[in-house]
Enzyme design. Structure first.
Site, PDB file in Angstrom:
ATOM      1  N   GLU A  86       0.826  -1.201   0.000  1.00  0.00           N
ATOM      2  CA  GLU A  86       0.000   0.000   0.000  1.00  0.00           C
ATOM      3  C   GLU A  86       0.867   1.261   0.000  1.00  0.00           C
ATOM      4  O   GLU A  86       0.568   2.238  -0.691  1.00  0.00           O
ATOM      5  CB  GLU A  86      -0.909  -0.018   1.229  1.00  0.00           C
ATOM      6  N   GLU A  89       2.198   1.757  -3.402  1.00  0.00           N
ATOM      7  CA  GLU A  89       1.149   2.305  -4.277  1.00  0.00           C
ATOM      8  C   GLU A  89       0.990   3.800  -4.054  1.00  0.00           C
ATOM      9  O   GLU A  89       0.886   4.575  -5.003  1.00  0.00           O
ATOM     10  CB  GLU A  89      -0.181   1.646  -3.906  1.00  0.00           C
ATOM     11  N   CYS A 112      -8.672  -2.263   3.741  1.00  0.00           N
ATOM     12  CA  CYS A 112      -8.746  -3.490   4.546  1.00  0.00           C
ATOM     13  C   CYS A 112     -10.057  -3.660   5.287  1.00  0.00           C
ATOM     14  O   CYS A 112     -10.271  -4.677   5.923  1.00  0.00           O
ATOM     15  CB  CYS A 112      -7.560  -3.599   5.490  1.00  0.00           C
ATOM     16  N   SER A 132      -7.062   1.386  -2.590  1.00  0.00           N
ATOM     17  CA  SER A 132      -5.821   0.693  -2.920  1.00  0.00           C
ATOM     18  C   SER A 132      -6.179  -0.700  -3.431  1.00  0.00           C
ATOM     19  O   SER A 132      -7.122  -1.327  -2.939  1.00  0.00           O
ATOM     20  CB  SER A 132      -4.989   0.588  -1.633  1.00  0.00           C
ATOM     21  N   LYS A 171     -15.998  -9.644   7.676  1.00  0.00           N
ATOM     22  CA  LYS A 171     -14.840 -10.426   7.228  1.00  0.00           C
ATOM     23  C   LYS A 171     -15.279 -11.784   6.669  1.00  0.00           C
ATOM     24  O   LYS A 171     -14.587 -12.376   5.850  1.00  0.00           O
ATOM     25  CB  LYS A 171     -13.848 -10.598   8.389  1.00  0.00           C
ATOM     26  N   GLU A 174     -16.131 -11.003   3.171  1.00  0.00           N
ATOM     27  CA  GLU A 174     -14.918 -10.794   2.376  1.00  0.00           C
ATOM     28  C   GLU A 174     -14.296 -12.141   1.993  1.00  0.00           C
ATOM     29  O   GLU A 174     -13.931 -12.370   0.839  1.00  0.00           O
ATOM     30  CB  GLU A 174     -13.909  -9.962   3.182  1.00  0.00           C
ATOM     31  N   GLU A 179     -13.313 -14.005  -5.946  1.00  0.00           N
ATOM     32  CA  GLU A 179     -11.952 -13.713  -6.419  1.00  0.00           C
ATOM     33  C   GLU A 179     -10.890 -14.184  -5.429  1.00  0.00           C
ATOM     34  O   GLU A 179      -9.712 -14.231  -5.758  1.00  0.00           O
ATOM     35  CB  GLU A 179     -11.785 -12.225  -6.747  1.00  0.00           C
ATOM     36  N   CYS A 317     -11.359  -1.535  14.147  1.00  0.00           N
ATOM     37  CA  CYS A 317     -11.695  -2.939  14.426  1.00  0.00           C
ATOM     38  C   CYS A 317     -11.831  -3.252  15.920  1.00  0.00           C
ATOM     39  O   CYS A 317     -12.489  -4.231  16.276  1.00  0.00           O
ATOM     40  CB  CYS A 317     -10.660  -3.868  13.791  1.00  0.00           C
TER      41      CYS A 317
HETATM   42 FE1  SF4 Z   1     -14.329  -2.835   9.105  1.00  0.00          FE
HETATM   43 FE2  SF4 Z   1     -15.431  -2.897  11.500  1.00  0.00          FE
HETATM   44 FE3  SF4 Z   1     -14.800  -5.165  10.302  1.00  0.00          FE
HETATM   45 FE4  SF4 Z   1     -12.857  -3.571  11.195  1.00  0.00          FE
HETATM   46  S1  SF4 Z   1     -14.379  -4.621  12.431  1.00  0.00           S
HETATM   47  S2  SF4 Z   1     -12.918  -4.587   9.196  1.00  0.00           S
HETATM   48  S3  SF4 Z   1     -13.753  -1.554  10.859  1.00  0.00           S
HETATM   49  S4  SF4 Z   1     -16.344  -3.698   9.620  1.00  0.00           S
END
Ligand code: SF4
Length: 388
Positions: A86, A89, A112, A132, A171, A174, A179, A317
């Site tokens: 990052e 970049e 992230c 990014s 997450k 994600e 991909e 987080c």
């Molecule tokens: Fe995003 Fe909240 Fe998950 Fe951290 S805990 S990655 S800030 S949604």
């Protein structure tokens, strides 16, 4: 439950994989590896009688091994890798921008937080070149684990069960993006939230207060102070700044802590003087409303930034929807944040580019940040998505 309602984009209903995890642990043919996000170590202890902010990473390592995990690794290691890509970049975009290249898009946005990435894909289709292209630390870790680490251990990627312990349910979403898979084998097989791991520990009689410390496995366990502050608002951009300033000037900067990037304001803007010709304008936003405000101002041209960090959760987080619920929320978040800052301060190595194991991985496999190989393994792309 609580996690779903706390998820700021209210997007995710992916289930609890605790039973699958327990089953995989007793399946002899499976090599189970875990990674844990930076923030988890300063929150999970709260469920076992520790103060918020106390770093219990070695107790988590011991607890996971007691459950039968084969290798306990650390997402923080990959946070350092994320910063290498990052920061490169950012440096690259800045240099081209300053040289008059009008095709360069600024600001660059840290990528992230999957809740934010999804939000941009759904609502700002014209701004998909802002984030990014670096994968998040969770996904970088998982790519390296299944594509490089597996080879060194004579394993096929399908032999490995790759489990991520994360602060939020976003997450899970994600990890399930196509991909991040190959032939239906996902780089992260599944995600457990901090709260889900707490329940597993409690149900299996593992008490983090009682268990003896154990070390995290190497090499994907070594981290710098820059990696650890990923878990709090402002931390990712501060980590990137520590490394990018060196990339931009070729000099080592004495400043490590950028106070101007810290704090609790939902939307803050800082200026960092690089040299007589360049002062970086950096924006930090956390929480849904403030972040949206920031993007709207950028889109309309009302504000200009070179780089921005956006986290969907208040505090970053450490305030994720999968973290233990706190009675005194503001006070607890403050302690969690201070916990991460204390770890950063306690370390000798505080810039991601100083992590020796990261340097080894470039020497052995990836050449240098943004190389062709690094692009293949560590970068991703974004897609326009319909609003639900
Ligand atoms: Fe995003 Fe909240 Fe998950 Fe951290 S805990 S990655 S800030 S949604």
């Amino acid at each position: 439950g609580a996690c779903v309602t706390a998820c700021p984009v209210n997007a995710i209903t992916y289930g609890d994989n605790s039973l699958l995890f327990l089953r995989d642990l007793v399946t002899p043919s499976k090599v189970v590896i875990t990674q844990m996000a930076p923030s988890v170590r300063v929150t999970i202890g709260e469920a076992f009688g520790f103060e918020a902010g106390v770093n219990v990473e070695k107790k988590i390592a011991a607890g996971l091994r007691a459950l039968g995990v084969d290798y306990v690794f650390d997402t923080t290691w990959a946070a350092d890798l994320t910063i290498m890509e990052e920061a490169a970049e950012l440096t690259d975009r800045l240099k081209r921008y300053l040289a008059g290249d009008e095709t360069v898009k600024l600001p660059i946005l840290t990528s992230c937080c999957p809740a934010w990435v999804k939000f941009i894909e759904q609502n700002y289709a014209d701004m998909l070149d802002v984030p990014s292209s670096s994968k998040s630390p969770m996904q970088m870790f998982a790519s390296v684990a299944k594509d490089l680490w597996s080879r060194e251990h004579n394993l096929d990627r399908t032999d490995i069960t790759s489990v991520a312990i994360m602060p939020c349910i976003a997450k899970k979403y994600e990890a399930a993006r196509p991909e991040f898979s190959r032939d239906l084998n996902y780089d992260v097989d599944y995600v457990l939230t901090t709260n889900e791991l707490i329940k597993i520990f409690k149900d299996t009689g593992i008490d983090l207060k009682e268990i003896e410390d154990e070390e995290i496995d190497q090499v994907m366990g070594e981290y710098t102070g820059a990696g650890i502050i990923f878990g709090r608002t402002g931390g990712v951009i501060e980590a990137a700044t520590r490394t990018a300033l060196e990339g931009l000037t070729g000099k080592k900067f004495d400043t490590i802590e950028f106070e101007c990037l810290r704090g609790w304001d939902g939307f803050r803007c800082s200026e960092i003087k690089v040299d007589d010709d360049l002062t970086l304008r950096i924006g930090v936003a956390h929480g849904l409303k403030e972040a949206k405000k920031m993007l709207d101002k950028i889109r309309s041209g009302e504000e200009f930034f070179h780089a921005i960090e956006i986290m969907a959760c208040t505090g970053g987080c450490i305030g994720g929807g999968g973290q233990p619920k706190a009675k005194k929320r503001a006070e607890t978040l403050e302690k969690r944040m201070e916990g991460l800052n204390n770890i950063d301060r306690s370390l000798t190595l505080r810039r991601s580019n100083e992590n020796p194991t990261i340097q080894v991985i470039y020497d052995k496999y990836l050449d240098y940040p943004l190389s062709h190989k690094a692009h293949e393994l560590l970068h991703t792309q974004y897609f326009v998505r319909p609003k639900k």
